[in-house]
Design a protein around this motif. Structure first.
Motif, mmCIF file in Angstrom:
data_model
loop_
_atom_site.group_PDB
_atom_site.id
_atom_site.type_symbol
_atom_site.label_atom_id
_atom_site.label_comp_id
_atom_site.label_asym_id
_atom_site.label_seq_id
_atom_site.Cartn_x
_atom_site.Cartn_y
_atom_site.Cartn_z
ATOM 1 N N GLY A 41 0.882 -1.151 0.020
ATOM 2 C CA GLY A 41 -0.083 0.005 -0.040
ATOM 3 C C GLY A 41 0.960 1.230 -0.109
ATOM 4 N N ASP A 42 0.340 2.312 -0.525
ATOM 5 C CA ASP A 42 0.946 3.588 -0.292
ATOM 6 C C ASP A 42 2.326 4.004 -0.492
ATOM 7 N N PHE A 43 2.781 3.219 -1.536
ATOM 8 C CA PHE A 43 4.288 3.546 -1.514
ATOM 9 C C PHE A 43 4.651 5.020 -2.241
ATOM 10 N N GLU A 120 10.054 5.112 -7.046
ATOM 11 C CA GLU A 120 10.403 6.307 -6.912
ATOM 12 C C GLU A 120 10.453 7.037 -8.004
ATOM 13 N N HIS A 121 10.420 6.468 -9.272
ATOM 14 C CA HIS A 121 10.346 7.035 -10.672
ATOM 15 C C HIS A 121 8.923 7.516 -10.651
ATOM 16 N N LEU A 122 7.829 6.553 -10.430
ATOM 17 C CA LEU A 122 6.591 6.697 -10.622
ATOM 18 C C LEU A 122 6.016 7.888 -9.794
ATOM 19 N N SER A 123 6.680 7.959 -8.422
ATOM 20 C CA SER A 123 6.411 8.866 -7.441
ATOM 21 C C SER A 123 6.669 10.339 -7.977
ATOM 22 N N ARG A 124 7.835 10.449 -8.736
ATOM 23 C CA ARG A 124 8.367 11.830 -9.108
ATOM 24 C C ARG A 124 7.585 12.156 -10.349
ATOM 25 N N ARG A 125 7.406 11.191 -11.310
ATOM 26 C CA ARG A 125 6.395 11.519 -12.325
ATOM 27 C C ARG A 125 4.802 11.754 -11.979
#
Length: 424
Positions: A41-43, A120-125
């Motif tokens: 969840g929630d990464f 991390e890549h997805l979160s930044r995007r």
């Protein structure tokens, strides 16, 4: 290796979720339930992401395990029968809020990635489209198609599953803001979607009535907002412990066994209705009333069964190729509470379930797999009889509607079974 996976979970950083939804409690309850692979969840939430990096260590490809010192503390308070393997996979539920074709759309999606670099890549995007720190399930001002593109670009093996597809307000096929097909929702990238989540108010049998869903593997997960809710729905695999093997099972069907579901009538959007007036209706009744509440005249909330019937192009009773095994459960505390004549959250029930799982193993295998003769031999004749009725679907159903959960209870031993219900 046949095992249970629950890949839709929330942490303490999601709104309306328990403060106990931390890794230690999630791990304890997952083992107690018999879950082998659990979503984190929630990464995308920065604090939870940091916790995951500090507390999880790599295991098999794309999977993680709890750090040794943390896991020892979890195992210390569990009986040996509940010491099975537990792996985590990085997962987040995302809400996309946007307009398309003149309608507001609020669609929920499950995003799965194989490693922290992809997370991390997805979160930044995603960060430019919403405040990732405000909610573990972030609300993003972006199109569903663009979210899918971002997931696919985050790393090899990343994939997206439409979450609880029939939920009225948030499902990609929901009655309030959804579409009439997965392809409509995800556009030119829809071919990269190979699984859909049924949600708590539907089950595989209902979904099988819609031939457009035949190409998708159906998954069920708990969407747990507190650790004890883990495993109320789950997906069954027969694969090695490997993120990519799970993904391949969903994409090809090889190693996909089926799903474990609560009875869909227990879901809070199964039938149509208006909670404020206490009105609950079958789809035919709703149509007869022109979609309005007979008490106040306002629009009824159209439930999942009604929406399935709108898109269905074949009658119930047919399982498509690769459809998997549809298993049904009533949670063990509810069964035990019925036998003891007390509520499922009482201390008597907690002690009784502790004893059952210590003697016979975790909840899901006990409900579905343990031979009834073994349950009898453990001195649990009443429990064995109740499990026999559960496995024979001898249940009474009071369907949920408009945000009100339904209730499912076992029939008494001498009570005749009702006629088969709708798709459950």
């Amino acid at each position: 290796m046949r095992h249970y996976a629950d890949l839709h979970v929330h942490s303490r950083y999601s709104r309306a979720c328990s403060r106990d939804s931390d890794l230690a409690h999630l791990a304890w309850w997952a083992r107690r339930k018999g879950i082998t692979v659990l979503g984190t969840g929630d990464f995308t939430h920065p604090v939870w992401a940091r916790t995951l990096r500090e507390s999880l260590v790599p295991a098999e490809p794309g999977l993680f395990r709890l750090r040794d010192d943390l896991d020892r503390e979890v195992l210390r308070t569990l009986p040996p029968t509940c010491h099975g393997p537990l792996r985590f996979t990085l997962q987040v539920e995302v809400s996309t809020n946007y307009r398309r074709d003149g309608r507001g759309r609020r669609i929920h999606h499950l995003c799965h990635v194989p490693d922290f670099d992809a997370a991390e890549h997805l979160s930044r995007r995603l960060a430019p489209f919403g405040d990732l720190a405000s909610d573990g399930r972030p609300a993003l001002a972006m199109d569903a198609r663009d979210l899918l593109e971002a997931v696919l670009a985050s790393g090899e093996g990343s994939y997206l599953v439409p979450a609880h597809v029939w939920t009225p307000w948030f499902g990609s096929l929901g009655s309030k803001s959804g579409f009439d097909g997965v392809e409509e929702c995800y556009g030119d990238l829809a071919g990269h979607v190979f699984a859909v989540e049924t949600g708590l108010s539907s089950d595989p049998e209902m979904n099988w009535r819609v031939s457009a869903l035949d190409r998708f593997r159906l998954v069920s997960h708990s969407d747990a907002h507190s650790p004890p809710a883990l495993g109320r729905n789950a997906t069954v695999f027969d694969t090695e412990l490997d993120y990519f093997a799970l993904r391949r099972a969903l994409e090809t069907g090889e190693g996909y066994v089926g799903t474990v579901d609560l009875y869909p009538e227990q879901g809070k959007y199964h039938l149509d209705g208006h909670r404020g007036c206490g009105v609950r209706m079958e789809p035919a009744e709703t149509r007869a009333h022109g979609g309005t509440c007979p008490v106040c005249g306002r629009r009824l909330t159209v439930g999942v069964l009604h929406r399935v019937e709108e898109l269905a192009d074949r009658p119930s009773g047919r399982r498509p190729a690769g459809g998997g095994e549809p298993l049904k459960i009533i949670p063990l505390p509810e069964i035990t509470g019925r036998l003891l004549g007390v509520g499922p959250k009482s201390k008597r029930v907690a002690r009784a379930v502790d004893a059952l799982t210590a003697a016979l193993g975790p909840e899901l295998p006990l409900l579905l797999d343990v031979p009834l003769a073994e349950v009898h031999a453990a001195g649990e004749a009443e429990t064995a009889d109740a499990l026999g009725r559960l496995r024979a679907h001898r249940v009474r159903r009071e369907p949920g509607y408009d945000g009100v959960f339904g209730t499912i209870s076992l029939l008494d031993p001498d009570e005749p079974a009702p006629a088969a219900g709708r798709g459950g």
